[in-house]
Design a protein around this motif. Structure first.
Motif, short mmCIF file in Angstrom:
data_model
loop_
_atom_site.label_atom_id
_atom_site.label_comp_id
_atom_site.label_asym_id
_atom_site.label_seq_id
_atom_site.Cartn_x
_atom_site.Cartn_y
_atom_site.Cartn_z
N GLN A 1 0.84 -1.21 0.00
CA GLN A 1 0.00 0.00 0.00
C GLN A 1 0.88 1.26 0.00
N LEU A 2 1.91 1.26 0.84
CA LEU A 2 2.76 2.45 0.97
C LEU A 2 3.48 2.78 -0.33
N LYS A 3 3.91 1.77 -1.07
CA LYS A 3 4.67 2.01 -2.30
C LYS A 3 3.88 2.82 -3.33
N HIS A 4 2.55 2.79 -3.23
CA HIS A 4 1.71 3.50 -4.21
C HIS A 4 1.38 4.93 -3.78
N LEU A 5 1.76 5.32 -2.57
CA LEU A 5 1.42 6.67 -2.10
C LEU A 5 2.34 7.72 -2.73
N PRO A 6 1.77 8.81 -3.25
CA PRO A 6 2.62 9.87 -3.80
C PRO A 6 3.61 10.42 -2.77
N GLU A 7 3.19 10.51 -1.52
CA GLU A 7 4.06 11.06 -0.48
C GLU A 7 5.28 10.17 -0.24
N ILE A 8 5.14 8.88 -0.52
CA ILE A 8 6.27 7.95 -0.40
C ILE A 8 7.10 7.95 -1.67
N GLN A 9 6.44 7.94 -2.81
CA GLN A 9 7.15 7.84 -4.09
C GLN A 9 8.05 9.05 -4.35
N ARG A 10 7.62 10.25 -3.92
CA ARG A 10 8.41 11.44 -4.24
C ARG A 10 9.42 11.80 -3.15
N ALA A 11 9.40 11.11 -2.01
CA ALA A 11 10.28 11.47 -0.89
C ALA A 11 11.72 11.08 -1.19
N ARG A 12 12.64 11.97 -0.88
CA ARG A 12 14.07 11.68 -0.96
C ARG A 12 14.68 11.49 0.44
N ARG A 13 14.05 12.08 1.43
CA ARG A 13 14.45 11.89 2.84
C ARG A 13 13.20 11.45 3.60
N ILE A 14 13.26 10.25 4.17
CA ILE A 14 12.06 9.69 4.79
C ILE A 14 12.43 9.05 6.12
N SER A 15 11.56 9.15 7.09
CA SER A 15 11.80 8.45 8.35
C SER A 15 10.76 7.35 8.52
N LEU A 16 11.20 6.26 9.14
CA LEU A 16 10.28 5.22 9.58
C LEU A 16 10.70 4.80 10.98
N TYR A 17 10.20 3.69 11.47
CA TYR A 17 10.49 3.28 12.84
C TYR A 17 10.73 1.78 12.86
N LEU A 18 11.42 1.32 13.90
CA LEU A 18 11.60 -0.11 14.11
C LEU A 18 10.47 -0.58 15.03
N PRO A 19 9.68 -1.57 14.62
CA PRO A 19 8.48 -1.92 15.37
C PRO A 19 8.78 -2.62 16.69
N VAL A 20 7.97 -2.32 17.70
CA VAL A 20 8.01 -3.00 18.99
C VAL A 20 6.57 -3.24 19.43
N ASN A 21 6.41 -4.18 20.35
CA ASN A 21 5.11 -4.41 20.98
C ASN A 21 3.98 -4.65 19.98
N GLY A 22 4.29 -5.38 18.91
CA GLY A 22 3.25 -5.74 17.96
C GLY A 22 2.91 -4.67 16.94
N TRP B 1 11.53 19.03 10.26
CA TRP B 1 11.15 19.87 9.13
C TRP B 1 12.02 19.64 7.90
N ALA B 2 13.19 19.02 8.08
CA ALA B 2 14.10 18.78 6.95
C ALA B 2 13.78 17.48 6.20
N LEU B 3 12.81 16.71 6.70
CA LEU B 3 12.42 15.47 6.04
C LEU B 3 11.29 15.73 5.04
N ASP B 4 11.15 14.84 4.08
CA ASP B 4 10.05 14.94 3.12
C ASP B 4 8.79 14.24 3.63
N THR B 5 8.98 13.06 4.21
CA THR B 5 7.86 12.25 4.67
C THR B 5 8.26 11.51 5.94
N LEU B 6 7.33 11.43 6.88
CA LEU B 6 7.52 10.64 8.09
C LEU B 6 6.48 9.53 8.13
N ILE B 7 6.93 8.30 8.32
CA ILE B 7 6.04 7.17 8.57
C ILE B 7 6.01 6.96 10.07
#
Length: 208
Positions: free
Chosen positions: A39-60, A127-133
Motif C-alpha cells: 500500500q505504501l509504495k503507491h502513495l505519492p508522499e512515499i514515491q516522491r520522498a528523498r528523505r524519509i523516516s520510519l520506525y523499528l516496530p516493537v510491541n506488535g 522539518w528537513a524530512l520529506d515524509t515521516l512514517i
C-alpha cells in the motif's frame, strides 16, 4: 465518542488495541507488513520522498521495515527517530544504514547511537524530512491518530501547526486499530493519511 476525552477511557482503549496487536502470530505480522508495504509504495508522499523516516516496530506494531531495500534501490535517505537527550521528550531523526551503531533507549527501543560523532552529524530536525512514517495505537475514518500518550511526535512536529513548509505525515497501523471516532486535541498534529494492511484513510475522507 465523547467519553474518549476522559483519560481513563483513552487508556482503556490503548490497552485493548495493544492487546489485539500482541495476539497476532508471527505469520500474521509478516503478512500484514507485506500488505502494508505494498500500500505504501503507491502513495505519492512515499514515491516522491528523498528523505524519509520510519520506525523499528516493537510491541506488535505493524512493521514498515520491508520497505528498506526498496528505499535503498531508489536512493532514498532513511532516518529513524531518536529520543533527544536532555529535552522535553522530543525527537531527532538520524540517518540509518545496515551498519549504523544502535543502542536501546529508555523504552527498550533500538535507535542509532548518537554517542558516535558520525551519528550526531547525520541527524536532522523533522522539518528537513520529506515524509515521516509514524506508528500509532488507534485511528479513525478522518485519519485522526491516537499515539502512545507520550506526545513525542506531537512535540517534535508542533511547527506544523504554523504556516510554512512541512513534511507529509503518514500513520501506519493494522486495519483492526481503526475505531469509530477519536477526539481531536489542541496539540494533535494532523496526519496526511493512515495506511493499514487493508487500505488508505485520507484526512477528512472515508476509507478507500
Amino acid at each position: 465518542m465523547d467519553s474518549l476525552h476522559h483519560p481513563e477511557a483513552k487508556r482503556a482503549l490503548r490497552l485493548k488495541l495493544r492487546r489485539k496487536r500482541f495476539e497476532l502470530s508471527k505469520q500474521e505480522q509478516r503478512q500484514a507488513a507485506r500488505r502494508l508495504c505494498q500500500q505504501l509504495k503507491h502513495l505519492p508522499e512515499i514515491q516522491r520522498a528523498r528523505r524519509i523516516s520510519l520506525y523499528l516496530p516493537v510491541n506488535g506494531e505493524i512493521d514498515p521495515t520491508p520497505l528498506l531495500s526498496w528505499f535503498r534501490q531508489r536512493n532514498v535517505d532513511v532516518y529513524l527517530p531518536v529520543l533527544r537527550p536532555l529535552s522535553d521528550n522530543s525527537l531527532w531523526f538520524v540517518a540509518y544504514h545496515a551498519n549504523t551503531p544502535m543502542v536501546k533507549n529508555r523504552f527498550g527501543i533500538p535507535e542509532p547511537d548518537t554517542r558516535f560523532a558520525a551519528q550526531r552529524r547525520n541527524r536532522l530536525p523533522a522539518w528537513a524530512l520529506d515524509t515521516l512514517i509514524v506508528p500509532l495505537v488507534g485511528f479513525d475514518a478522518q485519519a485522526n491518530r491516537m499515539g502512545m500518550g507520550g506526545g513525542f511526535y506531537d512535540r517534535s512536529l508542533a511547527f506544523m501547526r504554523r504556516p510554512g513548509p512541512a513534511p507529509a505525515l503518514i500513520g501506519v497501523a493494522h486495519a483492526f486499530q481503526q475505531v469509530e471516532s477519536l477526539p481531536v486535541e489542541p496539540w494533535d498534529v494532523p496526519l496526511s493519511a493512515v495506511v493499514s494492511d487493508l487500505g488508505v484513510v485520507r484526512a477528512g475522507k472515508k476509507k478507500s
